[in-house]
Design a protein around this motif. Sequence first.
Motif, PDB file in Angstrom:
ATOM      1  N   PRO A  35       0.830  -1.207   0.000  1.00 16.53           N
ATOM      2  CA  PRO A  35       0.000   0.000   0.000  1.00 16.53           C
ATOM      3  C   PRO A  35       0.861   1.253   0.000  1.00 16.53           C
ATOM      4  N   PRO A  36       0.426   2.296  -0.674  1.00 17.74           N
ATOM      5  CA  PRO A  36       1.175   3.568  -0.656  1.00 17.74           C
ATOM      6  C   PRO A  36       1.347   4.080   0.776  1.00 17.74           C
ATOM      7  N   GLN A  37       2.550   4.526   1.082  1.00 23.67           N
ATOM      8  CA  GLN A  37       2.854   4.979   2.450  1.00 23.67           C
ATOM      9  C   GLN A  37       2.401   6.427   2.646  1.00 23.67           C
ATOM     10  N   VAL A  38       1.088   6.598   2.701  1.00 22.71           N
ATOM     11  CA  VAL A  38       0.510   7.938   2.839  1.00 22.71           C
ATOM     12  C   VAL A  38      -0.081   8.169   4.218  1.00 22.71           C
ATOM     13  N   TRP A  39      -0.040   7.148   5.077  1.00 22.77           N
ATOM     14  CA  TRP A  39      -0.591   7.270   6.431  1.00 22.77           C
ATOM     15  C   TRP A  39       0.466   6.946   7.466  1.00 22.77           C
ATOM     16  N   VAL A  40       0.252   7.468   8.664  1.00 26.68           N
ATOM     17  CA  VAL A  40       1.006   7.088   9.852  1.00 26.68           C
ATOM     18  C   VAL A  40       0.004   6.853  10.975  1.00 26.68           C
ATOM     19  N   ASN A  41       0.161   5.724  11.671  1.00 31.72           N
ATOM     20  CA  ASN A  41      -0.685   5.453  12.829  1.00 31.72           C
ATOM     21  C   ASN A  41      -0.092   6.178  14.030  1.00 31.72           C
ATOM     22  N   ALA A  42      -0.721   7.273  14.407  1.00 30.04           N
ATOM     23  CA  ALA A  42      -0.186   8.066  15.511  1.00 30.04           C
ATOM     24  C   ALA A  42      -0.346   7.347  16.846  1.00 30.04           C
ATOM     25  N   ASN A  43      -1.426   6.628  17.004  1.00 25.20           N
ATOM     26  CA  ASN A  43      -1.669   5.899  18.255  1.00 25.20           C
ATOM     27  C   ASN A  43      -2.641   4.764  17.974  1.00 25.20           C
ATOM     28  N   GLN A  44      -2.304   3.569  18.433  1.00 27.17           N
ATOM     29  CA  GLN A  44      -3.157   2.410  18.238  1.00 27.17           C
ATOM     30  C   GLN A  44      -3.331   1.659  19.553  1.00 27.17           C
ATOM     31  N   VAL A  45      -4.572   1.275  19.811  1.00 27.89           N
ATOM     32  CA  VAL A  45      -4.883   0.455  20.985  1.00 27.89           C
ATOM     33  C   VAL A  45      -5.754  -0.700  20.515  1.00 27.89           C
ATOM     34  N   ARG A  46      -5.271  -1.925  20.736  1.00 32.48           N
ATOM     35  CA  ARG A  46      -6.021  -3.124  20.335  1.00 32.48           C
ATOM     36  C   ARG A  46      -6.466  -3.882  21.584  1.00 32.48           C
ATOM     37  N   THR A  61      -7.615   3.428  16.335  1.00 33.40           N
ATOM     38  CA  THR A  61      -6.376   3.963  15.774  1.00 33.40           C
ATOM     39  C   THR A  61      -6.579   5.389  15.279  1.00 33.40           C
ATOM     40  N   VAL A  62      -5.611   6.215  15.557  1.00 33.73           N
ATOM     41  CA  VAL A  62      -5.592   7.587  15.035  1.00 33.73           C
ATOM     42  C   VAL A  62      -4.644   7.600  13.851  1.00 33.73           C
ATOM     43  N   ILE A  63      -5.187   7.840  12.664  1.00 32.99           N
ATOM     44  CA  ILE A  63      -4.375   7.840  11.447  1.00 32.99           C
ATOM     45  C   ILE A  63      -4.170   9.281  10.978  1.00 32.99           C
ATOM     46  N   GLU A  64      -2.972   9.578  10.522  1.00 34.65           N
ATOM     47  CA  GLU A  64      -2.618  10.920  10.034  1.00 34.65           C
ATOM     48  C   GLU A  64      -2.191  10.827   8.570  1.00 34.65           C
ATOM     49  N   ASP A  69      -1.616  15.146  -0.664  1.00 30.88           N
ATOM     50  CA  ASP A  69      -2.943  15.128  -1.292  1.00 30.88           C
ATOM     51  C   ASP A  69      -3.959  14.510  -0.335  1.00 30.88           C
ATOM     52  N   PRO A  70      -5.221  14.849  -0.494  1.00 29.94           N
ATOM     53  CA  PRO A  70      -6.271  14.198   0.305  1.00 29.94           C
ATOM     54  C   PRO A  70      -6.296  12.697   0.013  1.00 29.94           C
ATOM     55  N   GLN A  71      -6.554  11.896   1.049  1.00 29.22           N
ATOM     56  CA  GLN A  71      -6.550  10.441   0.903  1.00 29.22           C
ATOM     57  C   GLN A  71      -7.905   9.870   1.338  1.00 29.22           C
ATOM     58  N   THR A  72      -8.317   8.811   0.632  1.00 31.91           N
ATOM     59  CA  THR A  72      -9.610   8.177   0.929  1.00 31.91           C
ATOM     60  C   THR A  72      -9.506   6.666   1.108  1.00 31.91           C
ATOM     61  N   GLU A  73      -8.322   6.082   0.947  1.00 35.20           N
ATOM     62  CA  GLU A  73      -8.180   4.628   1.056  1.00 35.20           C
ATOM     63  C   GLU A  73      -7.154   4.267   2.126  1.00 35.20           C
ATOM     64  N   TYR A  74      -7.546   3.316   2.957  1.00 32.25           N
ATOM     65  CA  TYR A  74      -6.677   2.818   4.026  1.00 32.25           C
ATOM     66  C   TYR A  74      -6.706   1.294   3.953  1.00 32.25           C
ATOM     67  N   TYR A  75      -5.532   0.658   3.977  1.00 28.34           N
ATOM     68  CA  TYR A  75      -5.445  -0.796   3.830  1.00 28.34           C
ATOM     69  C   TYR A  75      -5.221  -1.452   5.192  1.00 28.34           C
ATOM     70  N   LEU A 122     -12.684   5.781   2.999  1.00 24.99           N
ATOM     71  CA  LEU A 122     -12.927   6.812   4.006  1.00 24.99           C
ATOM     72  C   LEU A 122     -13.360   8.110   3.342  1.00 24.99           C
ATOM     73  N   PRO A 123     -13.950   9.017   4.108  1.00 28.02           N
ATOM     74  CA  PRO A 123     -14.178  10.364   3.570  1.00 28.02           C
ATOM     75  C   PRO A 123     -12.830  11.043   3.346  1.00 28.02           C
ATOM     76  N   PRO A 124     -12.734  11.967   2.424  1.00 27.32           N
ATOM     77  CA  PRO A 124     -11.431  12.600   2.136  1.00 27.32           C
ATOM     78  C   PRO A 124     -10.793  13.202   3.387  1.00 27.32           C
ATOM     79  N   VAL A 125      -9.551  12.812   3.630  1.00 28.10           N
ATOM     80  CA  VAL A 125      -8.785  13.336   4.762  1.00 28.10           C
ATOM     81  C   VAL A 125      -7.697  14.242   4.204  1.00 28.10           C
TER      82      VAL A 125
END
Length: 497
Positions: A35-46, A61-64, A69-75, A122-125
């Motif tokens: 997947p394109p590296q366009v996100w960072v998981n700032a904080n995750q709790v499972r 998870t808080v994703i940044e 560019d605006p992003q709408t897909e998360y894998y 996702l909605p555009p971030v």
Amino acid sequence: MRAHALFLSLLPLVPFVTSRSTASTSDILPANFQPPQVWVNANQVRTINLEKSYPREAINTVIENVSDDPQTEYYLPFAGDVIANVGGLQVKDKKDPLKEGFSAELVELDSESSTQYYRLTLPPVAPKSSLTLSITYTLLSTLSPLPAKIPQASPQHLTYSLSAYIPSAYPTTKQRTRLRFPSTRVPDFTTVPRPATADTPEALDPDRQGPTFTYGPYPPLPAGAAHPITVRYEFTKPIPSVSLLERDLEVSHWGGNLATEERYWLENHAAALREQFSRLEYQKEGYSTTAQSSALKEVRRPLAPGAGNPYFTDAIGNISTSRFRPGDVVAKRDASWELKPRFPVYGGWKYAFKIGWDADLSAYIRRIASGSDHFVLKVPFLEGLKLDEGLQYKRAVVRVILPEGARDINFATAVPLANDEITIHKTFMDTLGRPTLQLTAVNIVDEWRDKDLIVTYTYPWTAGYRKPLTIAAAMISVFITVWIVGSLDVSIGRKTK
């Protein structure tokens, strides 16, 4: 036909917002897809709940968005040998849980790939913005008894393997994993060194607090980081699993009746018996107040208060002990079926049966408007058996058999579906057959038993006279045929004048 939100005039009748996770596949991606590296998981709790007979995982998870560019897909990644056991995947905005969930689509990769993905839309971030996701799902058939065979009266232990690091296709800044066990009896578990951070000193995970184990928090980790761990804990209860549930709901406007029949193929995935079954040992367990068993001794099926005309049949006759407790509509007391197999269902044993009952149709159906030919049917998608240890369904097929002549059929449900279609069901004295809405769900659990199925359809008043006219025409045809046959002269000799 796709599930969709009902039109505005039906909104008062629909207590939920329709959301549907699809398992449909799109184009085949190469096995080395990243997947394109366009996100960072700032904080995750499972949080992994192991209190029932199946694991339930919840990831907040808080994703940044770190791209320009605006992003709408998360894998969302899963191991290739686990993806087929994922069920009930739901993705929502953590800050707005009442809002409609985001769609999740299974991405088709080359069969050689060891990792499979769900693509979340996702909605555009906007760039440098964040979104808090709440991801929940269950994992069926992932618990293994160890040892696999035990004496009849011995406690049972289960093993569960996972990664101490939350699987992610993106870098993660901070994360932790919590496991909730049914008790504090956890004899074996994997330890993981935890390096010191700005907030916590160096330690050895897990941090144990009663029946809750915590792995983490961990420092920043790259995408795909993993640390395999295994936990072994006591769970002396059955692990019931329904390989197939067939649930038929037959609507009769002429008789004002809703006839329901359910056919179960049930199996216990608990540890098998090391020796042969002992009836004496089983009877001794009944006199002990502390004895636990991994055998399924009885099942209970709650029914609506107005249920009547019940019937029950085993796959090989009627050898089980069954008791029907009628409900009370005025007191709003549910009816129930209580079924006790002739032999307790131990690990590896199977139990197949069917139950059925009738109910007043007026409790489940309404006209959209007075004098209208449009109807709304609201029934539970999955009621099912009620077991304290939980119940998993590998495959559930729900059929709503509508009256002959019904048309313009639509439906809405919050249950994720694998397939939906309209077929024709023919029965006694039908001409064209009854339209049947058939819905198939896979990898669902008893937590979905409170979800409703809304079906809308058009049923002209003239269609209600189709069967009486068919019967009348058949009987008149019989009388005419008898009269014609009776008036024929089949004698051989010459008539005398």
